[in-house]
Design a protein around this motif. Structure first.
Motif, short mmCIF file in Angstrom:
data_model
loop_
_atom_site.label_atom_id
_atom_site.label_comp_id
_atom_site.label_asym_id
_atom_site.label_seq_id
_atom_site.Cartn_x
_atom_site.Cartn_y
_atom_site.Cartn_z
N GLY A 158 0.80 -1.22 0.00
CA GLY A 158 0.00 0.00 0.00
C GLY A 158 0.83 1.26 0.00
N ALA A 159 1.64 1.46 -1.04
CA ALA A 159 2.54 2.60 -1.10
C ALA A 159 1.81 3.94 -0.97
CB ALA A 159 3.35 2.56 -2.40
N PHE A 160 0.64 4.03 -1.58
CA PHE A 160 -0.11 5.28 -1.56
C PHE A 160 -1.57 5.03 -1.19
CE2 PHE A 160 3.01 5.82 -5.15
CZ PHE A 160 3.93 6.56 -4.42
N ASP A 161 -2.14 5.98 -0.49
CA ASP A 161 -3.58 5.96 -0.24
C ASP A 161 -4.34 6.60 -1.40
OD1 ASP A 161 -3.44 4.86 2.47
OD2 ASP A 161 -2.52 6.78 2.99
N VAL A 162 -3.70 7.59 -2.03
CA VAL A 162 -4.25 8.27 -3.19
C VAL A 162 -3.10 8.56 -4.14
CG1 VAL A 162 -5.41 10.34 -4.07
CG2 VAL A 162 -6.07 9.40 -1.87
N ALA A 163 -3.29 8.28 -5.42
CA ALA A 163 -2.32 8.66 -6.44
C ALA A 163 -3.02 9.55 -7.46
CB ALA A 163 -1.72 7.43 -7.12
N THR A 164 -2.29 10.54 -7.95
CA THR A 164 -2.91 11.51 -8.86
C THR A 164 -2.00 11.80 -10.04
OG1 THR A 164 -1.94 13.45 -7.76
CG2 THR A 164 -4.02 12.60 -6.88
N GLY A 165 -2.63 12.27 -11.12
CA GLY A 165 -1.90 12.70 -12.30
C GLY A 165 -2.43 14.03 -12.79
N ASN A 166 -1.58 14.79 -13.45
CA ASN A 166 -1.99 16.05 -14.09
C ASN A 166 -1.49 16.07 -15.51
OD1 ASN A 166 -1.11 17.36 -10.99
ND2 ASN A 166 -3.18 17.61 -11.79
N ASP A 167 -2.22 16.74 -16.40
CA ASP A 167 -1.74 16.90 -17.76
C ASP A 167 -0.64 17.97 -17.77
OD1 ASP A 167 -3.38 19.06 -17.26
OD2 ASP A 167 -4.20 19.13 -19.28
N ALA A 168 -0.11 18.27 -18.96
CA ALA A 168 1.10 19.09 -19.05
C ALA A 168 0.93 20.50 -18.51
CB ALA A 168 1.58 19.12 -20.49
N ASP A 169 -0.26 21.09 -18.62
CA ASP A 169 -0.46 22.43 -18.05
C ASP A 169 -1.22 22.38 -16.74
OD1 ASP A 169 -2.74 21.64 -19.37
OD2 ASP A 169 -3.24 23.60 -20.16
N ALA A 170 -1.39 21.18 -16.19
CA ALA A 170 -1.92 20.96 -14.84
C ALA A 170 -3.32 21.53 -14.62
CB ALA A 170 -0.96 21.53 -13.78
N ASP A 171 -4.12 21.60 -15.67
CA ASP A 171 -5.50 22.04 -15.46
C ASP A 171 -6.48 20.87 -15.44
OD1 ASP A 171 -5.55 21.41 -18.15
OD2 ASP A 171 -6.49 23.28 -18.80
N ARG A 172 -5.97 19.65 -15.61
CA ARG A 172 -6.81 18.46 -15.51
C ARG A 172 -6.24 17.53 -14.44
NH1 ARG A 172 -7.61 20.09 -20.76
NH2 ARG A 172 -9.69 19.72 -21.62
N HIS A 173 -7.11 16.66 -13.94
CA HIS A 173 -6.73 15.78 -12.84
C HIS A 173 -7.10 14.34 -13.16
CE1 HIS A 173 -10.93 17.02 -12.18
NE2 HIS A 173 -11.10 15.76 -11.77
N GLY A 174 -6.33 13.42 -12.63
CA GLY A 174 -6.66 12.00 -12.66
C GLY A 174 -6.49 11.44 -11.27
N ILE A 175 -7.47 10.68 -10.79
CA ILE A 175 -7.46 10.17 -9.41
C ILE A 175 -7.40 8.65 -9.45
CG2 ILE A 175 -8.64 10.17 -7.20
CD1 ILE A 175 -7.78 12.97 -8.20
N VAL A 176 -6.39 8.08 -8.79
CA VAL A 176 -6.22 6.62 -8.71
C VAL A 176 -6.32 6.20 -7.25
CG1 VAL A 176 -4.74 4.66 -9.29
CG2 VAL A 176 -4.68 6.72 -10.71
N THR A 177 -7.19 5.21 -6.98
CA THR A 177 -7.36 4.73 -5.61
C THR A 177 -6.98 3.25 -5.53
OG1 THR A 177 -9.66 4.01 -5.88
CG2 THR A 177 -9.28 6.33 -5.32
#
Length: 412
Positions: A162-181
């Protein structure tokens, strides 16, 4: 900012925001494009140049620490104390974009358990996994583009580490989000928007109690049901984040979100945070939600579906000539004579957004448990059909088939 955003690196370009801070309208971007093409056609004659050192010494040149201004003000919009106290373990993937240095500073300055899982910056984005069409695309809502982060989360969960409780990603200009659980993998953007709205309107006591919920007309209707459950008015606008700017500025619309993983919301006291999409903000919100509720956003979404039903959502493309696309963009509700869709009575035929009366540049048809929206593509000879059903995948397929037949019949 020069960025390809969530597109292939070769599609990089200038991102321009007008003085209100929100996305530029087509009037502005059209003027910029026309002027740029005019200059290119004339061999850049008339473009004034100045050496960098001279520009830096000019009286009108100054410096501003955008990073510190942003990072240090985050406690005004997020409960970072809750994240820190709960010890939420965060894995952040900037995907080689503008947020690379921000994430490290956020973790250090606010003493969060935050790991920047990929600090690499490469103008070719060679480290990216290929998207569904085998192109490099920094789309943090795509399971293909996010494959490395999803695998890392999955492997650690399977191993019990369980390395992370929440993992996230952003696109190149950081105006979008991705949520990994750990329990749900990469969340569908619509699902996360519903969770974010439900959480924020229940926990932001400093917001205007009459503040509305803003969504685009092709976002999931589970948001409609969540807003109704909260007793909040829903404002549905055409595609484009610019429509949320007035509400965010005034506080009358404290949250605005798009189906394409772009959203923002106001500060904890109800004042404006930003008038454009903020991918870092939404990514960090997933950690606040986890810290405060003790559940992952995907677990909370399951609770919403138990209460409101589980929608099935998809987008498909249908061939259309330029003439047919133009006709679709100018339809009126009177052009649609159908009274049923996939076995249900049609309750609304929309060519204008119900939230602000602006043209949607296409058509949306609604029933009790389903809807579709058809909009012409601006780059290809196709139109896009967005559709959703609360009655399962088979019903969604029926909606899509009947939607295509309906639209083809109207524009042919």
């Amino acid at each position: 900012m020069v960025t390809p955003s969530h597109n292939p690196p070769a599609d990089g370009g200038f991102k321009y925001n007008p003085p209100h801070g929100g996305p530029a309208d087509t009037d502005a971007t059209g003027w910029i494009a026309n002027r740029a093409n005019e200059l290119l056609e004339n061999g850049l004659r008339g473009v004034k140049r100045i050496p960098l050192n001279d520009a830096l010494k000019a009286d009108g040149t100054g410096k501003f620490d955008f990073l510190s201004s942003y990072v240090d003000d985050l406690p005004s919009v997020l409960d970072l104390d809750a994240i820190r106290t709960a010890g939420v373990r965060i894995g952040a993937d900037p995907m080689g974009g503008a947020s690379v240095d921000y994430w490290g500073e956020i973790g250090e300055r606010h003493q969060l358990d935050l790991t920047v899982v990929n600090p690499t910056v490469d103008p070719q984005w060679a480290f990216m996994t290929l998207d569904w069409d085998e192109k490099i695309r920094m789309d943090c809502s795509s399971p293909s583009a996010m494959a490395s982060l999803i695998k890392r989360m999955s492997d650690s969960a399977s191993a019990g580490t369980g390395a992370f409780d929440v993992a996230t990603g952003n696109d190149a200009d950081a105006d979008r989000h991705g949520i990994v659980t750990p329990d749900g993998g990469l969340m569908n953007p619509n699902h996360y928007l519903a969770v974010a709205i439900d959480y924020l309107y229940r926990n932001r006591t400093g917001w205007n109690p009459e503040s509305v919920v803003g969504k685009t007309l092709v976002s999931s209707s589970i948001i409609d049901r969540v807003a109704a459950g909260l007793g909040r008015k829903l404002v549905e606008v055409p595609v484009g984040f610019k429509w949320f700017v007035p509400g965010l500025l005034s506080g009358e619309g404290a949250f605005g979100g798009e189906e394409s993983a772009g959203a923002s919301f106001n500060k904890r006291d109800g004042s404006v945070w930003t008038t454009d999409k903020d991918g870092i903000l939404l990514a960090l919100l997933a950690s606040e939600i986890t810290a405060v509720t003790g559940k992952s956003p995907s677990q909370l979404y399951k609770g919403l579906t138990d209460q409101f039903g589980a929608p099935v959502y998809a987008r498909i493309d249908a061939a259309a000539t330029r003439e047919q696309k133009a006709k679709l963009g100018k339809l009126s509700a009177a052009d649609v004579t159908a009274t049923t869709l996939a076995g249900e009575d049609i309750t609304a035929k929309l060519t204008e957004a119900p939230g602000n009366g602006a043209s949607i540049g296409g058509l949306k048809v609604v029933t009790e448990n389903a809807w579709f929206a058809a909009r012409p593509s601006g780059t290809e000879d196709v139109y896009k059909i967005y559709a959703e059903s609360f009655k399962g995948a088979d019903h969604l397929k029926q909606v899509q088939e009947e939607a295509k037949a309906l639209v083809d019949g109207v524009i042919s």
